[in-house]
Every structure is written in structure tokens, then in C-alpha cells.
Design an enzyme around this catalytic site. Sequence first.
Site, mmCIF file in Angstrom:
data_model
loop_
_atom_site.group_PDB
_atom_site.id
_atom_site.type_symbol
_atom_site.label_atom_id
_atom_site.label_comp_id
_atom_site.label_asym_id
_atom_site.label_seq_id
_atom_site.Cartn_x
_atom_site.Cartn_y
_atom_site.Cartn_z
ATOM 1 N N ASP A 1 0.986 -1.158 0.155
ATOM 2 C CA ASP A 1 -0.144 0.095 -0.003
ATOM 3 C C ASP A 1 0.677 1.401 -0.147
ATOM 4 O O ASP A 1 2.034 1.297 0.656
ATOM 5 C CB ASP A 1 -0.903 0.154 1.159
ATOM 6 N N HIS B 1 4.988 3.994 -3.379
ATOM 7 C CA HIS B 1 5.619 5.153 -3.859
ATOM 8 C C HIS B 1 6.052 5.872 -2.929
ATOM 9 O O HIS B 1 6.904 6.722 -2.968
ATOM 10 C CB HIS B 1 5.049 6.012 -4.815
ATOM 11 N N ASP C 1 -10.020 1.928 -4.572
ATOM 12 C CA ASP C 1 -9.969 3.160 -4.008
ATOM 13 C C ASP C 1 -10.211 4.208 -5.024
ATOM 14 O O ASP C 1 -9.754 5.503 -4.812
ATOM 15 C CB ASP C 1 -8.592 3.361 -3.296
#
Length: 1536
Positions: free
Chosen positions: A530, A533, A631
Site C-alpha cells: 500500500d 511510492h 480506492d
Amino acid sequence: MLPQHLKQIRVLMLNDKENLERTLFRLEQAFELQFRLGPSLQGRSVMVHTNYPLEGHKFDRNNFRALAWNYPTGREDDSDKYCSLELQTAGSYQYYFGHADVKRSGGGYIVVDPVLRVGADNHVLPLDCITIQTYLSKCLGHLDDWPDRLRVAKESGYNMIHFTPLQTLGESRSCYSLADQLTFNPEFSPEGRSYSWEDVGALVEKLRTEWNMLCITDVVYNHTAANSVWIKEHPECGYNLVNSPHLRPAWVLDRAVWHLTTRVAEGRYKDKGLPAEITTESHLNAIRSVLWQDVYPQIRLWEFYQVNLDHAVEQFRILLQNGTKPDHGKTEGKKGLKITQDPYYRRFGNTVDMDSALETFVPHSSSPQHIEDCCGWLKQKLNELNEEQHQIIHQHQEQAANCIVGNVLYERLANHGPKLGPVSMKNPLVTRYFTFPYQDMTLEQELQLLDQPDKTSHFLAHNGWVMGDDPLRNFAEPGSNVYLRRELICWGDSVKLRYGKGPEDCPYLWAHMQKYTEITAQYFHGVRLDNCHSTPLHVAEFMLDVAKRVCPNLYVVAELFTGSEELDNVFVTKLGITSLIREAMSAGDSHEEGRLVYRYGGEPVGAFVQPSLRPLMPSIAHAMFLDVTHDNECPIQLRSALDSLPSSAIVSMACCATGSTRGYDELVPHQISVVKEERFYPKWNPSAAPTSTGEVGFQSGIIAGKRALNKLHRELAAQGFMQVYVDQVDADIVAVTRHCPSTHQSVVTVSRTAFWNPKTHEYDANVPPMFIPGKIEEVVLEARTVEREAGSYQKDDGYINGMPEYTVEIKEHIPLEESTVVKRAGVTSKGRSEFVQEIVFQKLTPGSVIAFRVSLDPKAQKAVGMLRYYLSQFSPKYRRGSVADENPPDALQKPLAQLMIKLTLADMNVLLFRCDAEEQEDGGGCYNIPDWESLKYAGLQGLISVLADIRPNNDLGHPLCANLRQGDWLIDFVSNRLIHREGPLAQVGQWMAAMFNLLKHIPRYLIPCYFDAILVSTYTTALDATYKLMSSFIQNGSSFVRHLALCSVQMCGVGRFPALSPLSAKLDGVPYRIGPITGQKEQCCPSLSAGLPHFAAGIFRCWGRDTFIALRGVMIIPGRHIEARNIILAFGGTLRHGLIPNLLGEGRCARFNCRDAVWWWLQCIQDYTVHVPQGHEILLCPVTRMYPTDDCEPCRPGEVEQPLYDVIQEALQRHLEGISFRERNAGPKIDMKMRDEGFNVVAKVDHSTGFVTGGNRFNCGTWMDKMGESERARNKGMPATPRDGAAVEIVGLSKSAVRWVVELHAKGLFPYDGAKVATNGDTGFISYSQWNQQIQQSFEAAFWVSGDPDDPNEKHPDLVHKKGIYKDSYGASSPWCDYQLRPNFPIAMVVAPELFSVDKAWKALDVAEKKLLGPLGMKTLDPDDMVYCGVYDNALDNDNYNLAKGFNYHQGPEWLWPVGYFLRAKLYFARKLGEETYTKTVTLVKNVLSRHFTHLERSPWKGLPELTNENGQYCSFSCETQAWSVGTMLEVLYDL
């Protein structure tokens, strides 16, 4: 172990200083990876290190080991040596390499994919078969109910489930805000039960073995819930004001904005135009005003970045009064005031570096007044610096105001935002950036807490994300102002975790997260990283290493928002991410959606068959292509409900992992919020009613369609349908083809998207027809989204329900005739066996999908099956899809290898090579590819060179591929030119024609791929047969050796006209043929071309000097002894005046205008006697003389014959007597450029030195033979390099020849020990041993240039330009020419090393290396010479005497063949100087040769050029491949 031909081997070429850390290389387990050296590293002592563990050892990211080199062919060069890894373990591995003093000269990463297994039998689930569905775990209810809810995924055809985190959630109830990373969420246990991770593990394993489904879950490393108990006990795990004091000003601003929230909520700013309910632009402007008028002035943020003026000036004053001087060690005497930022960020805490102040502000004297003046200057400067800081903070405050207002705009005004309503404590003006775990107090009271570390350690920074930020930078670390500038889009429920640089920086946090990772990896098959980045890379690396120790084949997925593929690769390579999540929702239209399918997987339809050993190509990350992620916004809101099915169909046709999120298939018309959603997912019931909210079944939403699509997706990947073609039929219709390259079955799916609601958007009623090549076997599925009577959508309170008003009409596996969506319109023929079916759409309404299974036309299917059957003799990869030929044609009854072994090397020249001029002699030519260029060769190499560039990139748009698809011209050209020859070549031509006959019956789009397969198979079989006809040195040699040996085949052939003069009929091994012109029996000995394409055919093909410089390397070393003998004897037959012709001209048009060819000829005979078993027998071979006397007409073959030793004796005797004659037919008839004096040829032995000398300034009798051609520049008829006198290489060659005949005579193999010579009327006898000694004694005194002005041997000390070299000639008519540095003396060193003293030779070679050695060739003249010019342009005609018409041919351009002699000389003398020098020299030699190998590999001519311009630049006037360039390099490798 796989058999070698099936094993997949990838080769990674290492190049010096090449860092590939941002390049993704993906490999599979059981692949072998080979590291090989690129040209920049060959010859160096390179070490490759990797952290890939040894078998049986654990992986440790920081533990590197050196790999051992394999030398498959011994050690003569570096072209083939490699080190390798047998890849057996999934993960990301690093390699680096270095040499000598450079430990790391380059490196990169490789990623090895995991192998996933399902079912009781543990069968493999290929990555491209994956279909995944995401579940928000909190919506699953009690663990007992999970199977019923998860069964929806199983029945919908998914084979992987993604669970959001199953841990205890924080108070916000967000799926990603975890209160405790180690505990299984207690809400999954019903009353009276307490389920644990073991129970989840048991369910996951049941799903794997019984349902064939894998499970993955998220790992969240970036943050923890703000109410996590452990973060309160260990506040050092977050960014607080004690461990991150740079955040103090941001915290002050955050508290001030929070207090602004309370005041706005209480209505205290209503009169300033800022009510609690913010609804207009003017309210936003009011926020700005309040910030600038009330908030910023109150908190004075600039003070945290300023200096206390009075304190600093007072401190300075005291130093001045005490007479303190600056520490020059610190200031290095440089003026300039330095300010140090206070590390604790206190108000006015910044300090002045007093050494810099004392250096910069110096009082005129120590008087109080001057000291005061000085303090005033400092104060003024500090004022300026404080003002600068004020300005910087002003800019930060402007950005903060912009971000605050932007946030309010999105959250309260924007249509696509959450519309939060009035400002309140629950919905503040903006989200708080820091936790504040204390009772309410005033801002003034809060600011006093700044001095209490026990309190400030609990003010923890929240996490979030920053728009457009550098993902490799941690925005909470010092140096970032993200929190101060309010640029963070903040998650107010989560605290950002502070890991530091390693476990030692925050032991509790690393241990806690390691345990969390181990639990996850123990019970799940994969993880989704999750917020990948913005997870610190070193943290993710460490945790994933931990996870892979627990689960070696861990499947790792992530979604990256870096905005750059190169940055994506940093994460993918370092973390070993298996699949990157990509989303179809990112496409704005159907065209873009189709492009994504093509982008994310597969190869083009009709792609080339790749060899199993091939270069490792960079790739993009494996995609997990989802129709929507959990999401993101709901597609129904952004597009239309009808688009769900067709967009899913487009996604499922992608050749990669695919998937969706739970709710999409049930047509839930809103985003299922990861924060707010608390309802449960419906359970599975196959017969659930359409109106049911708590259950779903096949009638719900698009589940029935998705089930069929997921099944199709799995089958396509499992059955090898790896080729993809995307066709944009019209604005809304996308057709995707998946093709299997072995069976040539296809599945074509046509989807009509509905990005806009058909109720409000008008779709075109006319759907264009489609043309489907081949035979439609069946309709795999046809499905339409249709409306039904089931009431309209009402959001249920307890269950996440979808829209009941839509369902899917679906039919599967029906004949085309039963389709209600399409009908067949007709079949048209496109070629011999290529039929196209026209399909007309009757009912392809928006929201519809139809998929066809298509096979080739039966005739074409049979043809391709038989092609594969015949190709399987070359590789087992063609067996799948092959069909045995019941009635094989005669031409195909024998395997090709059996036909190839009948071919001679002269036949191979025809099969593989022959340039345009050679073919034209036979009335043909090279094939011209329209809109491109002609092939370099008519033989196979011409095509193979082009295909080698096309194949690795599947460049099917190349003009060659277009030409193959358009017609059979090229196919027929290849076979017909062979069939027209007789004998074994014609049989190979017939074999190819029979194969091509099958090829012509398959669809045109497949022809390039199968044409290439036939060609490659023929070519490799021909090469195998070629090498078997050569010496063991070639057969067991490296790739470089074999490439060079192939040039022997390229250069040596038989033309339409006999190129050589006739040989004695008494000789064995002379080939004959019926002459194509005379119809009579004639000799057809292969002759050696000097170079292609300029010296390919006719009288300009054969040159004496070129032939014999090349012969040892091109003919003798490769083992072509009979052909070499025939060439030696043929040239011997043309001896005249004691000379061998320069231009052979079949003997009848020979020109005897060179002084060196006869010595090269003698050197070759010597080489022949040394290399060839019983080679001395050549001396007895009969030579049929064409010119037994100087003045006779050409004799008939056999008229005058004598043994070769007599011809050798004649050549030596004539030189001792002195040769002087005028060329026959002297004048423009034989040479348009030569002046009259140039036709006078002189060659003789200087009896004072023993040197062979001759020539004059009007002719050029050595290899540097450029004759001026420009009338304009007045150089016509003037040689650029006459090299008259004794040329150094001729002296060396004559010494070698004389020494050799002395040795032969001693062994009784040569009857003469000297020659009778008439001088001044007297006849005397000169013995060869006497001549030999005389050259030996004279040489170094005459040729060595010591540079010592007192050297008694130096006649012209004033002409010495370079010292420590050997002269280029001795006794030239222009004495300065003797002293020019040229690359000729190394030739003498190789053939007569005894002439040179070792130390002088080494010095001279060193000068040559530094001054003359270029990338590929040797400069033909010292670059310091006034007439040096390194660029050869034969077309240039100007006034420049030294350049016009290529006058500088040998005055600088870099010729390749002298490099061979230079390197051989270096090796010879290095051996004499000891091991260390020799080792260094071998390195140099390998390094130089590596550049030749690279050129050879890349050149479409597959040869080495005659010359290059300066510094290795391409020269368009050079031959592209030259016999002596190749021959001398092969000699170097032989010497190694």
C-alpha cells in the site's frame, strides 16, 4: 535440467560505465542468465558480483559474491567468455561489475518472477492467468460467513482474492489505518469465539487447494492509526518535534489554523465575511485575508529562521576588542558571512559563524571607533539576511494560504468533492497535520509547550501524499517544507512512521513491522504494497526480504503514482515487484482503453520465433490490469452502467493479470468507501432473486458475463495465446485478437463500449461490418447488458447492493448461425489459402460483447502444420501444432543437413554471400526491397543481416516484412537463384522451394515469421556444415574466430570467368566445370577477392599483394589448404621479371608494377610449409608458366612447367641480379594517371646492405600505392607515397624469405644455396646465408632512429621528427620520407623479429601505439606530420595538392590490416619481456580486437572494412569488407 536447445538463456552485455539500475529486466525461474563483455570491457580483467545466493544459501541483500568466468572455447579472446546464474529463486537481485582500480563500473538489477501454485495437485498458475477481485475486509462480517461471501469471487471466475488489511482498525475505520499491526481484527469473531491468524491461514489454504484460488493482502508500512496504543508508548516511531525539530514552525502554523477552525465554527469571523458555512468564492478570499491579517502576524514564523541581532553583534564586538583573528583553517581566507540554522529551530536561534564574520568585517584599526564601525557593518548585513529569511517565509506562507484555500474549495464547494458542510470540530477547516493528545487550551498556552520535550515528543506528524512530489524523497525529513507550506494532502487518522536509516535508528518500529510482515507472509501468498511510492525504499526492501524468507514465491503487487516509467522501474527492480496495478478507468475513451491492452502484454500477431538463447531485452513491469481499483471512483458514475461489461471484456483480453473490485460486477453505482462503508457484501446464492440485496447469483449485474470472460482470460493465457492485436473499429467499438503462435488459433473479442449513457447520448445505429481472416469455428460467447423489470436501485442499509434493473443476456459456445448479435455476410478469398469472413452486426448494442474462435482455413492450417513438421528437424519448439506430411515431395525427403554436407566451401559462397557485382556477372543481382534498399548479398547472409535487426523488436512494419506480405517475389528469388545452379546447390534450392511452396499457402500476415524461421534454419545448418569443412582451430574457436572464418567463404568464390591463370593438369585437387561461356571443360579454382563491393568481379577482383597479405589468415589458418595451394601456384605461373603481378587480370592483363607482391607470395609459401601437414611438398608441385621469359607471349597451359622451387629461385636470383624494365604498353592504355617515368620498374638488392631497394618518385611499388589524379590540384601522375629506396616491410619480408630458403636447403628441401650473379661483366656467386647475414648486420644501424645527434649511424639528424622508432624506408629519393612514422615496421617485426633488439622494438611499438593506433585501424601517417589528413574523400576535387581526389589515401586514414601486424609484434616482444608485460599486452590485444568483433557482428556485410577515417569514423569510399583486414585479425587470434 532442460536439454540445452529448450533451455531459455538470456544474455546481458556489460558495457563500461553503463548503469542500468532504472532498467527493468524480468526473468523466469529455470532461465539461465549469462553476463558477457561488451567491446569496452573485453580484454580487461572484469569481475562480476551479484547478491543472488549460492544454491542452499539464504539471500542477503548486502552479501555479494564474484561469479566465475566460463571459457567455452579456451582463452584466445573474450568474445565468448561469460559468467552465468541459474535462476531458481524469485526476487530482485543486484549485479555490478568492475575492473582493475574501478570496483563498480556499472550494474543493475534483475527481477525473477515467482511461481504460483494452486489446487490439491499444486499445479502452476501462470501470472498471465491471474484474475483478482478485491474485498474490503471489514465488509465480510464474521469469519464463519466469509466462505459464502467469497464464493461470489469463485463463481464469477476469479482465481485470486485481494483482502484489504485484516488487522484491528483505527478509530477512523479506514481500511488502511491500522491500530495494531499484529492482531487479527476482533470484529471478525462472533460472540464467544476468538479467531486467530491460524484460522485465517486455514481458510486461505482451503481456498488454495479446494477452490484453486490464491489470497493476497495489503502491507501498510508508511503509517499507523493515530490512536495506536504502541505509538503512544513509542513516540520515537513517528516524526515528533523532538526527533524532527525542523517541523516546529509547521506545528505552530498547524495549531494556529486549528484555532482558526474553532473561531470560524463559533461564528466569530462572520462579520469579516467568513461564516461557518463556506459556499462562495468571497468566503475563500476571506480565509486568505484572515490568514494574512490575524494568523501569520500572531505566530511570526520567520523568527524560527532568523538571527538575534543584538546578541550576535555583542559577541562580535567582544572578539574584536580582544583582538581575536579568524581561523584560516576554517575560512580558507575566503570572505563571506556564514549563518548556521539552529538545529533545534528556536526563535532567533540561528547563529553567526564568527570566523567568517572576522574574515569579512575587518576594522581599520583596533580603536573603539573603528570597532564600532565594524559592528555597524555586521549589524547592517545581518539585518539584510534576516530580511531575506522573512521573504522566504513570506513565500512559504503564500503557498500555505493557496493550499488551505484549495483544500477548502475541494472539500466544501467542488461538485466532485465530499461537500463537508459547515466548519466544525468534526469537519475542521482543513485536516490537522499533527496529533495533539492534550486538553483544549489557548494558542499562547500551546506555544509554551514547545519548551517541554516530554510533551512535544507526542506531537506526531500525520501521513498523506503530495501532488507531483519526487517519490524517492521523504517529505517529512529535514530539507522538505511540505508541512510548513501545507502541501500535504493529509490523512488525519494516520501517523507517518519514522524508520531512520536502519533498525538501529528505531529498533522498536523495525522489530514491530518485521513481525507484522512475517505474519502476513506466513498466511498469504502475496502482498500488495500500500502507498508503495511513498514507502521509504530501504524499509520496503528490508521487509520484503523478510517476507520472502517466509514465503519464497511471494507475489508482490503495487500501485505506483510516480508519473514516469523510469521511476516505476526504481521501485519494481529494487523491491522485486511482480505486477504493477494498472487501471482501465484511466482511459478517457475506448481508443485509449484498447491501447492499454496492447501496451500491457503480449507480442504482435505474426511475431517472429525468438531463439532460446538471445539478448536480455528491457521490459515494462508485468501488469495487473484492473477494470477499476477499490480506492477509485465508480465507473457507473463516470461512464454508464452499460459500459461495465464491454470494458471488462476489453480488460480480460489483455495478455497480463487482470481483475476488478467486489461490487463492480454487481453494478454497485457508487464508490464503496474504504473509510465510511460499514455494510456487508451479499452472499452467494446461484438462484438469488434479482431484487435480493443480501444475496447475489448468476442473474445479478454482469456476473454471468464476467464468469465467461474470466474463464476465457485464463484459457487464453494457459494455452499460449500470447500474441495481441487491437483494432479500433469505430469510436466505441474495440476488437481485440489473441492469437496462439503454435496452433494459429485466434480468439477475437468485439466490445461495444458505452462510455456515455445511451439514454442521453446518441450512438450510431450503423455499425461497420468486420472482416475476420480464417474460419470462424464458434461464437465463444455473446453477451449484452439489458434492462429488466426488477425495480430501480435503492441503497440498502445492511448490504452493499447493486442495480437490479440490469442483467446480462449471455450465450456460450454456439455456432455462428445461432448468434443473435451477428450474421455471416460472405466469404472472400484474399490469396491462395487465405479467406476472410465478412461479419455484419445485427444487435451489437452499447454494452455488448461477442467473442469468436477463429482458425486458419483448413488448407492453410494443414500447410502451416506441415511447415512446423519440417522445421522441427531444427528445433523441438516447432513440434506443437505440427502435422506430418503423408506424401512428402522428393525435395523434402532428406533432412537439410544431409544435403548441406555435400556442399563445398565454394558452394557456400554462393549460398550465403555474393554481392551485387558478383551476381551481375552471372546475369543476376541482389534483391531490392521497395521503399528501402538493396540487400548487401544475394545469398542468405543478405537477408539474415536485415532480419537480425527486425527479429528482436518484432518490427513487422519493416519494408522487408511488407514486401513479404505483399507477394512471393523475394521468396522465389531466394530459391530460384540456387535451383539454376547444378549439383548439390540446386538440391538445397529445391528443398527451400518445397518449403516455400507450403509457405505460400498460409495467410500473408504469417509469412514474415515463417520465412524467417525457414531462413534461420537453413542458415544455421549451412554454418554448421561450413565449419565442419574448416580446421580444428576454427571448429573449436570462439564466435569471433568463426565470424572471421566465415569471411573466408565470403571472399573466396568462383565467378563466371576463371579469375586465376591455369594450373598444371598433373595436380590433384583442381576443380573443373563445363565453362558457362565456352561450353568446354575448364578449371574453376576459387579466387580471393581483395574486398567487397569494389573488388568483387572481373579483372579487378584479384590482386597479388592483397591476396598474399590475406592468404595465411583467410585460407591457410581456416584449413583451406588445397585452395591456398592452387592460388599460390596460379600466381607463381604468372611470374615475370622475377615479380608477381599486382593486378592479376587472369594473368593475361597482369601488371608487374609492384615491388612487394613477390615477397608476400614467398612469405605465404613459407607459411604454407609451416602450417600445412607435409606442406613442404608444395615446393615440388609443377607450375605451368605463362611467361617463362620476360618478353614472350603468354604460353598455353602445360607448355612450360617447372617445380615451384625453380620459380622461387628465379625470383631470388632476378633480385640479386637487379630488375629493371619498362611496363608493356606503357601509357594511358594501361594507366590513365601515371607519368611516363612511372612506367619504369626497378627492384634490386643493394649489395652494400643486402636490402631490396627500388622504385622512383614517379611510381609507388608498395601497398601505399595512391597515384595522384587531380589536374586541378596538379597532383596527377604524382604518387602520394612513392616509398622508393628500401621499404622497411620489404626488407623484413626479404630477410624472412632468405632465412627460410637457407633453412630449407639445410634440410635438403630446396636445391639452391645461393645464386650466380653477373655484375660488371663478371659472374659471381652470392650465397643465401651470406645475404641473410648481411641484412641482419645492416638493419638496425640503418633503420633505428635513436634521436641522438651524435649517433654515427644517423645521416640526417636534422630530419628526425620522432625518435625511438624505425624508419619507414632507407634511401628514399626524398630523404625526409625515410623518417616518417608509419605502421609498416611492425610487419618486419612479425616476419623477421631477429632483426630487432627487444628494448628498441618495444619502444618503437609504444610510440606506434600512442600515435597511430585508432579504434579499428592504424593511422597511415603520424598525426604530427604536416601532410597528415585523416579523412579520405576520393570524390573531392579542389586546389589542395595533399587532399584532392583522395591523395591522402595513405596519409592518415586508419587502415585495418596493419593492426594485425602491430598486435602480433606486440605479443611477440611482450613474451620476451616477461609475464607481467605479456599479460598487459594480452589485455590490450583483446581490447582492440573486441572493437573488431563488435563491428563484425553489427555490419550487414559481416566483414571488416578496408579503412576508416580518423578516430574510427565511417569512410564511405572504403570497401565494406576487405580480405586482408579479416585475415590479419584471424592471425592475431591464432597467435594468442
